[in-house]
Scaffold this active site. Structure first.
Site, PDB file in Angstrom:
ATOM      1  N   ALA A  73       0.846  -1.188   0.000  1.00  0.00           N
ATOM      2  CA  ALA A  73       0.000   0.000   0.000  1.00  0.00           C
ATOM      3  C   ALA A  73       0.889   1.249   0.000  1.00  0.00           C
ATOM      4  O   ALA A  73       2.101   1.169   0.215  1.00  0.00           O
ATOM      5  CB  ALA A  73      -0.917  -0.004   1.213  1.00  0.00           C
ATOM      6  N   GLN A  75       1.500   3.614   2.066  1.00  0.00           N
ATOM      7  CA  GLN A  75       2.310   3.781   3.273  1.00  0.00           C
ATOM      8  C   GLN A  75       2.837   2.434   3.777  1.00  0.00           C
ATOM      9  O   GLN A  75       2.789   2.130   4.971  1.00  0.00           O
ATOM     10  CB  GLN A  75       1.498   4.489   4.352  1.00  0.00           C
ATOM     11  CG  GLN A  75       1.353   5.981   4.130  1.00  0.00           C
ATOM     12  CD  GLN A  75       2.679   6.719   4.233  1.00  0.00           C
ATOM     13  OE1 GLN A  75       3.553   6.341   5.005  1.00  0.00           O
ATOM     14  NE2 GLN A  75       2.825   7.779   3.459  1.00  0.00           N
ATOM     15  N   SER A  76       3.392   1.654   2.871  1.00  0.00           N
ATOM     16  CA  SER A  76       3.860   0.317   3.219  1.00  0.00           C
ATOM     17  C   SER A  76       5.133   0.347   4.066  1.00  0.00           C
ATOM     18  O   SER A  76       6.175   0.855   3.628  1.00  0.00           O
ATOM     19  CB  SER A  76       4.126  -0.477   1.938  1.00  0.00           C
ATOM     20  OG  SER A  76       4.816  -1.678   2.215  1.00  0.00           O
ATOM     21  N   ASN A  77       5.039  -0.217   5.271  1.00  0.00           N
ATOM     22  CA  ASN A  77       6.237  -0.397   6.097  1.00  0.00           C
ATOM     23  C   ASN A  77       7.185  -1.403   5.455  1.00  0.00           C
ATOM     24  O   ASN A  77       8.406  -1.268   5.552  1.00  0.00           O
ATOM     25  CB  ASN A  77       5.853  -0.893   7.494  1.00  0.00           C
ATOM     26  CG  ASN A  77       4.980   0.074   8.240  1.00  0.00           C
ATOM     27  OD1 ASN A  77       5.259   1.264   8.290  1.00  0.00           O
ATOM     28  ND2 ASN A  77       3.909  -0.432   8.828  1.00  0.00           N
ATOM     29  N   ALA A  79       7.650  -1.937   2.236  1.00  0.00           N
ATOM     30  CA  ALA A  79       8.380  -1.300   1.143  1.00  0.00           C
ATOM     31  C   ALA A  79       9.563  -0.505   1.688  1.00  0.00           C
ATOM     32  O   ALA A  79      10.677  -0.575   1.141  1.00  0.00           O
ATOM     33  CB  ALA A  79       7.446  -0.404   0.343  1.00  0.00           C
TER      34      ALA A  79
END
Length: 337
Positions: A73, A75-77, A79
């Site tokens: 998503a 705000q992917s942690n 990523a």
């Protein structure tokens, strides 16, 4: 189980702390609540994906990769931590970000994890909600192969049988910490999303016969779907490790989807309460997407008597507090409304 049979890099700060939370325990008036600080794994502000990436990035090195592709998503942690791991290894990270929440304000689209992705040197592209992200990654991977690159594709959340090894190992680590301080853990609870963290924990706890039940608070999928996802990955992980699948019965996988709210990444009143409670009473920051909803579930379950007075409940903090900066209007604070 000898996990050193599997390729692994070592860049996480381990073991992560296991700490009591006496003020929260007193406030809720139920069990003794502890926190396992996987927000302290050290890679790009920490988080649970770092444990998975130690195994995944080692596999990428084994395959001669020079480029990493993953998705999540906006705000992917996951990523963020993947981009940081790629930067440490001199690989080019490519990130596909899916618009799962419909938020397009400046803070959400460009601050928090997205800002850090860019600082780590990532190439970022976006996809609309409900895209087939696995297919999108494979399309990009083929393009890079055609250009002479050697991409390695990591699934969302790092959640496959290789990544799950990170949380099999975390189960060993937590059990050792509990044994060293004579702490009987009655329940282990955490936020569950892409299934890798819970699958690994369940495999580790069941394989060691600890008697510690793992309770996932879902941040996206309905209960049955989430449990099926976790169970399926647990079975694949056991097979990958050469262990009998019977080690993890279906009833060992428990998820509760009552705290998702209106959808993935969308704030809830109970999440806001949980984030404010830990920040103001224990000095610990939760994130609004995963750990915030996970701890909201814990608070409500304590209030309902699900966890009993005198029991020891460990909350696994999966990290991600940097995403707080993407939700400045969610907490009703002065100057943010």
């Amino acid at each position: 189980m000898h996990l050193s049979r599997f390729p692994r890099l070592h860049f996480a700060h381990l073991p992560t702390p296991l700490e009591p939370m006496p003020r929260i325990s007193d406030e809720l008036g139920g069990p003794n609540i502890w926190i396992k600080r996987d927000d302290c794994t050290g890679l790009s502000s920490g988080g649970n994906k770092t444990r998975k990436l130690e195994f995944l990035m080692a596999d990428a090195v084994e395959h001669g990769a020079d480029t990493i592709i993953t998705q999540g998503a906006t705000q992917s942690n996951h990523a963020r931590q993947t981009c940081a791991a790629a930067a440490r290894l001199g690989m080019q990270p490519h990130v596909l970000l899916e618009d799962r929440t419909g938020y397009h304000d400046e803070a959400y689209a460009h601050n928090g994890n997205v800002l850090l992705d860019q600082l780590h040197g990532a190439s970022i592209s976006t996809r609309p909600a409900d895209s087939d992200m696995n297919a999108e990654m494979e399309t990009l991977a083929q393009k890079l192969r055609d250009d002479g690159r050697k991409p390695y594709v990591i699934p969302g959340g790092g959640s496959n049988e290789i990544g799950a090894l990170g949380y099999v190992n975390a189960a060993f680590e937590l059990t050792h910490q509990a044994n060293e301080r004579s702490l009987r853990i009655d329940h282990l609870l955490h936020a569950t999303g892409s299934a890798g963290t819970q699958a690994g924990l369940v495999v580790g706890m069941q394989a060691m016969n600890t008697g510690i039940p793992v309770y996932g608070v879902s941040v996206r999928a309905p209960k049955t779907k989430q449990e099926d996802n976790v169970f399926g990955l647990a079975q694949r992980t056991l097979d990958f490790m050469g262990l009998p699948q019977s080690l993890v019965p279906r009833e060992a996988v428990v998820a509760n989807s009552d705290y998702v709210g209106d959808g993935y990444g969308l704030p809830t009143d109970s999440m806001v309460e949980a984030v404010k409670m830990l920040a103001s009473m224990e000095g610990i920051l939760l994130d609004p997407v995963y750990a915030g909803k996970g701890f909201a579930g814990l608070i409500d379950l304590v209030r309902k008597g699900h966890f009993k007075k005198g029991e020891n409940v460990v909350f696994l903090h999966t990290g991600g507090s940097v995403s707080l900066f993407a939700y400045p209007n969610a907490f009703g604070l002065p100057g943010y409304s």
